[in-house]
Design a protein around this motif. Structure first.
Motif, short mmCIF file in Angstrom:
data_model
loop_
_atom_site.label_atom_id
_atom_site.label_comp_id
_atom_site.label_asym_id
_atom_site.label_seq_id
_atom_site.Cartn_x
_atom_site.Cartn_y
_atom_site.Cartn_z
N THR A 106 7.18 1.44 0.61
CA THR A 106 6.52 0.21 0.19
C THR A 106 5.77 0.39 -1.13
OG1 THR A 106 4.72 0.80 1.69
CG2 THR A 106 6.29 -0.86 2.45
N SER A 107 5.55 1.62 -1.55
CA SER A 107 4.85 1.87 -2.82
C SER A 107 5.80 1.91 -4.01
CB SER A 107 4.08 3.19 -2.75
OG SER A 107 4.95 4.31 -2.76
N ASN A 176 -0.68 5.67 -1.84
CA ASN A 176 0.31 4.77 -1.26
C ASN A 176 0.02 3.29 -1.44
OD1 ASN A 176 2.66 6.07 0.30
ND2 ASN A 176 0.92 7.38 0.80
N ASP A 178 0.61 -0.30 -2.67
CA ASP A 178 1.85 -0.97 -3.06
C ASP A 178 1.97 -1.02 -4.58
OD1 ASP A 178 2.28 -1.44 -0.39
OD2 ASP A 178 2.08 -3.61 -0.49
N GLY A 179 3.19 -0.81 -5.06
CA GLY A 179 3.46 -0.96 -6.49
C GLY A 179 2.91 0.13 -7.36
N GLU A 283 -3.06 -6.46 -9.92
CA GLU A 283 -2.32 -7.02 -8.78
C GLU A 283 -2.71 -8.49 -8.57
OE1 GLU A 283 -1.06 -5.27 -4.46
OE2 GLU A 283 -3.16 -5.17 -5.01
#
Length: 283
Positions: A106-107, A176, A178-179, A283
């Motif tokens: 998911t990262s 970890n 996201d993105g 984000e």
């Protein structure tokens, strides 16, 4: 041989390049052999696949979206403190055994996709790293046979939220978000590189300024040792990814610290593999 996963106009594709330009197929075309991850998991000879792609039509990938070589690995196993210059700047002792931690799919983001700085932190650091993609699985793989299990090599930016990383002895949360795990742009088959991808110049650049510079032959634990060590405990599977550690020069070790900001661009370059470039945004 470079082999890339890409997406264009909503269609998955695969392309190969031996230095004369990209050629390949979208999934709606006759001759499409499957995605890169499907081929790895199916045990395909990637060099042979790449050569077959060279007989396809030329591709302009400037308008395509590069996907990570393995977009959803079952396991992403990372190594901390694996270059002596990084150890020195942290003030820590040389480890007797590799420091292994996990990332999660998911990262992951691809080449040119934005690294996302979360609203919970402004301590977004960079880490230029060599990525190893497993092609043939196994358990208790001896280091002398380890290179036989590699599908290819790629680049990784193990972007880290330092304040979250050091809130506990375990690094998982800070590694970890996201993105934050930039991976790509492509896979390079082992025949195109020195054994174990050793002796290659590695750089990390922030807005064109060299922040990290080293050589992969300065890894404390090299690729065969890492495969042997990890597979002692964990069965490696086709498509698993090992991220081998970062050289010195990370932002947190600088005085004052230098963290990535919205509008920045960070590049990872490894000799004979290529350049992974990602902008930074909130984000």
């Amino acid at each position: 041989m470079r082999i890339a996963n890409f997406e264009r106009e909503g269609l998955a594709g695969i392309a190969g390049d031996d230095g004369l330009g990209w050629r390949g197929f979208s999934e709606n075309e006759a001759g499409f052999p499957g995605t890169l991850v499907e081929l790895i998991q199916g045990g395909a000879d990637l060099l042979q696949v790449g050569r077959s792609l060279l007989a396809a039509n030329a591709l302009e990938l400037d308008v395509a979206r590069f996907l990570p070589p393995v977009p959803n690995p079952a396991k992403i196993l990372c190594v901390g403190l694996n270059y002596s210059d990084h150890l020195k700047e942290t003030g820590l002792d040389k480890p007797a055994y590799p420091e292994i931690f996990a990332r999660f799919a998911t990262s992951l983001i691809g080449h040119h996709e934005p690294i996302r700085r979360p609203r919970e932190s402004s301590a977004l650091d960079f880490e230029a790293e060599l990525a190893v993609v497993i092609g043939r699985g196994g358990r208790r793989i001896h280091r002398d046979k380890a290179l036989e299990h590699i599908a290819g090599y790629s680049l990784f930016n193990d972007a880290t939220l330092r304040d979250f990383q050091f809130r506990t002895p375990q690094w998982t949360l800070g590694k970890n978000f996201d993105g934050t795990g930039a991976f790509g742009p492509w896979l390079v088959t082992p025949d195109a590189l020195p054994a174990g991808a050793s002796g290659l110049r590695i750089q990390g650049r922030l807005n064109g300024r060299v922040m990290q510079q080293s050589s992969t032959d300065l890894l404390i634990f090299d690729v065969p040792v890492l495969i042997e060590t990890i597979s002692t405990a964990i069965s490696l599977e086709p498509g698993d990814v090992i991220i081998t550690g970062t050289p010195g020069g990370v932002g947190a070790a600088r005085k004052p610290p230098v963290f990535m900001q919205p509008g920045d661009v960070f590049e990872v370059e490894i000799e004979k593999i290529g350049i992974l470039s990602n902008p930074v945004q909130d984000e």
